[in-house]
Write a protein that holds these residues in place. Structure first.
Motif, PDB file in Angstrom:
ATOM      1  N   LEU A 115       0.820  -1.211   0.000  1.00 33.50           N
ATOM      2  CA  LEU A 115       0.000   0.000   0.000  1.00 33.50           C
ATOM      3  C   LEU A 115       0.854   1.260   0.000  1.00 33.50           C
ATOM      4  CD1 LEU A 115      -3.237   0.653   1.880  1.00 33.50           C
ATOM      5  CD2 LEU A 115      -1.409   2.312   2.137  1.00 33.50           C
ATOM      6  N   LEU A 116       1.807   1.350   0.898  1.00 31.17           N
ATOM      7  CA  LEU A 116       2.636   2.553   0.984  1.00 31.17           C
ATOM      8  C   LEU A 116       3.594   2.660  -0.200  1.00 31.17           C
ATOM      9  CD1 LEU A 116       3.443   2.734   4.798  1.00 31.17           C
ATOM     10  CD2 LEU A 116       1.792   4.084   3.499  1.00 31.17           C
ATOM     11  N   LYS A 117       3.999   1.517  -0.742  1.00 36.74           N
ATOM     12  CA  LYS A 117       4.884   1.535  -1.912  1.00 36.74           C
ATOM     13  C   LYS A 117       4.168   2.164  -3.098  1.00 36.74           C
ATOM     14  CE  LYS A 117       7.976  -1.315  -4.679  1.00 36.74           C
ATOM     15  NZ  LYS A 117       8.736  -2.577  -4.744  1.00 36.74           N
ATOM     16  N   ARG A 177      -7.353   9.152  -4.521  1.00 38.50           N
ATOM     17  CA  ARG A 177      -8.202   8.065  -5.008  1.00 38.50           C
ATOM     18  C   ARG A 177      -7.694   6.721  -4.501  1.00 38.50           C
ATOM     19  NH1 ARG A 177     -13.157   7.998  -5.358  1.00 38.50           N
ATOM     20  NH2 ARG A 177     -13.901   6.102  -6.347  1.00 38.50           N
ATOM     21  N   TRP A 178      -6.383   6.554  -4.498  1.00 30.79           N
ATOM     22  CA  TRP A 178      -5.780   5.321  -4.003  1.00 30.79           C
ATOM     23  C   TRP A 178      -6.199   5.065  -2.552  1.00 30.79           C
ATOM     24  CZ3 TRP A 178      -3.690   0.925  -5.284  1.00 30.79           C
ATOM     25  CH2 TRP A 178      -2.880   0.231  -4.376  1.00 30.79           C
ATOM     26  N   GLU A 179      -6.068   6.076  -1.708  1.00 30.71           N
ATOM     27  CA  GLU A 179      -6.359   5.894  -0.297  1.00 30.71           C
ATOM     28  C   GLU A 179      -7.857   5.820  -0.021  1.00 30.71           C
ATOM     29  OE1 GLU A 179      -4.051   8.329   2.374  1.00 30.71           O
ATOM     30  OE2 GLU A 179      -2.361   8.388   0.958  1.00 30.71           O
ATOM     31  N   PHE A 180      -8.661   6.590  -0.752  1.00 27.38           N
ATOM     32  CA  PHE A 180     -10.111   6.553  -0.549  1.00 27.38           C
ATOM     33  C   PHE A 180     -10.668   5.188  -0.918  1.00 27.38           C
ATOM     34  CE2 PHE A 180     -14.535   7.262  -1.830  1.00 27.38           C
ATOM     35  CZ  PHE A 180     -15.016   7.976  -0.747  1.00 27.38           C
ATOM     36  N   VAL A 181     -10.205   4.620  -2.026  1.00 21.38           N
ATOM     37  CA  VAL A 181     -10.680   3.303  -2.443  1.00 21.38           C
ATOM     38  C   VAL A 181     -10.325   2.245  -1.401  1.00 21.38           C
ATOM     39  CG1 VAL A 181     -10.287   1.451  -4.122  1.00 21.38           C
ATOM     40  CG2 VAL A 181     -10.751   3.762  -4.918  1.00 21.38           C
ATOM     41  N   VAL A 182      -9.090   2.284  -0.905  1.00 25.42           N
ATOM     42  CA  VAL A 182      -8.634   1.264   0.044  1.00 25.42           C
ATOM     43  C   VAL A 182      -9.296   1.432   1.407  1.00 25.42           C
ATOM     44  CG1 VAL A 182      -6.637   0.394   1.321  1.00 25.42           C
ATOM     45  CG2 VAL A 182      -6.427   0.922  -1.120  1.00 25.42           C
ATOM     46  N   GLY A 235     -16.800  -4.478   1.767  1.00 24.71           N
ATOM     47  CA  GLY A 235     -16.301  -5.792   2.149  1.00 24.71           C
ATOM     48  C   GLY A 235     -15.596  -6.528   1.027  1.00 24.71           C
ATOM     49  N   THR A 236     -15.081  -5.753   0.040  1.00 32.59           N
ATOM     50  CA  THR A 236     -14.478  -6.370  -1.145  1.00 32.59           C
ATOM     51  C   THR A 236     -13.005  -5.997  -1.306  1.00 32.59           C
ATOM     52  OG1 THR A 236     -15.315  -4.500  -2.454  1.00 32.59           O
ATOM     53  CG2 THR A 236     -16.666  -6.501  -2.407  1.00 32.59           C
ATOM     54  N   LEU A 237     -12.377  -5.547  -0.233  1.00 29.39           N
ATOM     55  CA  LEU A 237     -10.993  -5.095  -0.354  1.00 29.39           C
ATOM     56  C   LEU A 237     -10.075  -6.208  -0.854  1.00 29.39           C
ATOM     57  CD1 LEU A 237      -8.849  -2.923   0.003  1.00 29.39           C
ATOM     58  CD2 LEU A 237      -8.658  -3.579   2.414  1.00 29.39           C
TER      59      LEU A 237
END
Length: 310
Positions: A13-15, A37-42, A50-52
């Motif tokens: 994630l951080l990479k 967008r990356w962080e909001f989605v995750v 419940g689909t992460l």
């Protein structure tokens, strides 16, 4: 230098976040996604549904031999390509398209149906899309920006106040989101009430940039959250909303102006938003990047030599 594919893992994630920051630093403009967008989605969208875990399986990484990222493919309705350069090698692009196609095929039981938004100046990606049988739809997405080169007036009607994220209960913020996007009394609303607070766990979350307009009853009636990229001195809006019964009162403008002024205090030079609406145009946003939407429907040969070993 060779570029090799591998599957995404949760610990990446951080990479990926760092890669998005570095890509902007190099290109001096957004490619497709920024860190918001990356962080909001995750931390909200996929967590809420419940689909992460399933979503993570649709993220592909390509690395140089030294372990640095060269490209990322992310899924969010369409498949979004993020590259370390504006026109990467054709072989890499072929692999990225093949990855997206295989994931779409898995979703649709053997039939490929997907779209890929491609920045207008990423001509090599558009050419690969054309060769693979994609067609340009005429639809567009945009990334829009506003320079923070002035002070922004914050004018609130009587009976309202602006609060920071650590001054408001999570439930009130969740209800504000539900009312702004008009999905009260739905299963989705119940999930928002349960998971909205998870956004505060995002690496770029700053409670001083998580702003709410609150009425005398203590209800959140307008809000904005701004993700802060300190390396590039930019802020990105995600999400923004005003409850249906409180629109046309200047609340959205006021809360955003407060956010812009706080960004300026942090040293920000620019703020971004991922959709262009008349409201944002009136605030002074202009489109910085247009993304052309390319679509593919049908079957494709996923055993081609250009495909990554998934």
């Amino acid at each position: 230098m060779n570029i090799n594919f591998r599957s995404y893992r949760s610990e990446d994630l951080l990479k990926v976040r760092h890669f998005l920051i570095q890509s902007y630093s190099k290109l001096k403009t957004p490619n497709t996604w920024l860190i918001d967008r990356w962080e909001f989605v995750v931390f909200f969208q996929e967590t809420r549904s419940g689909t992460l875990e399933q979503w993570e399986q649709k993220v592909g990484l390509w690395e140089y031999e030294n372990g640095e990222l060269a490209a990322v493919v992310c899924r969010d309705d369409g498949f979004y390509f993020q590259c370390a350069e504006m026109n990467p090698p054709e072989k890499l692009l072929e692999e990225m398209f093949a990855f997206a196609e295989q994931k779409a095929e898995e979703e649709n039981g053997g039939y490929v149906e997907l779209y890929v938004p491609i920045p207008e100046n990423m001509t090599s990606a558009a050419e690969v899309a054309r060769k693979r049988g994609y067609h340009q739809t005429g639809g567009k997405e945009s990334v829009n920006s506003l320079r923070l080169d002035k002070q922004f007036p914050v004018e609130l009607p009587s009976g309202f106040r602006i609060c920071s994220g650590d001054e408001i209960e999570v439930t009130a913020k969740a209800l504000g989101h539900i009312m702004a996007f008009d999905y009260a009394e739905t299963a989705e609303a119940e999930l928002t009430l349960l998971h909205y607070g998870n956004m505060s766990n995002a690496p770029s979350y700053n409670p001083q940039l998580d702003l709410s307009v609150v009425n005398d009853a203590g209800e959140v009636v307008s809000f904005c959250n701004i993700f802060w990229d300190s390396s590039n001195r930019i802020g990105i809006l995600e999400p923004v909303g005003t409850s249906i019964n409180y629109r046309k009162l200047g609340l959205g403008r006021a809360v955003l102006h407060e956010g812009f002024n706080r960004l300026k205090q942090l040293g920000a030079s620019k703020v971004y938003v991922g959709s262009m609406q008349p409201f944002y145009e009136k605030l002074g946003f202009t489109t910085e990047v247009w993304l052309q939407v390319w679509e593919y429907s049908g079957h494709t040969d996923l055993s081609c030599s250009g495909c990554p070993q998934l």
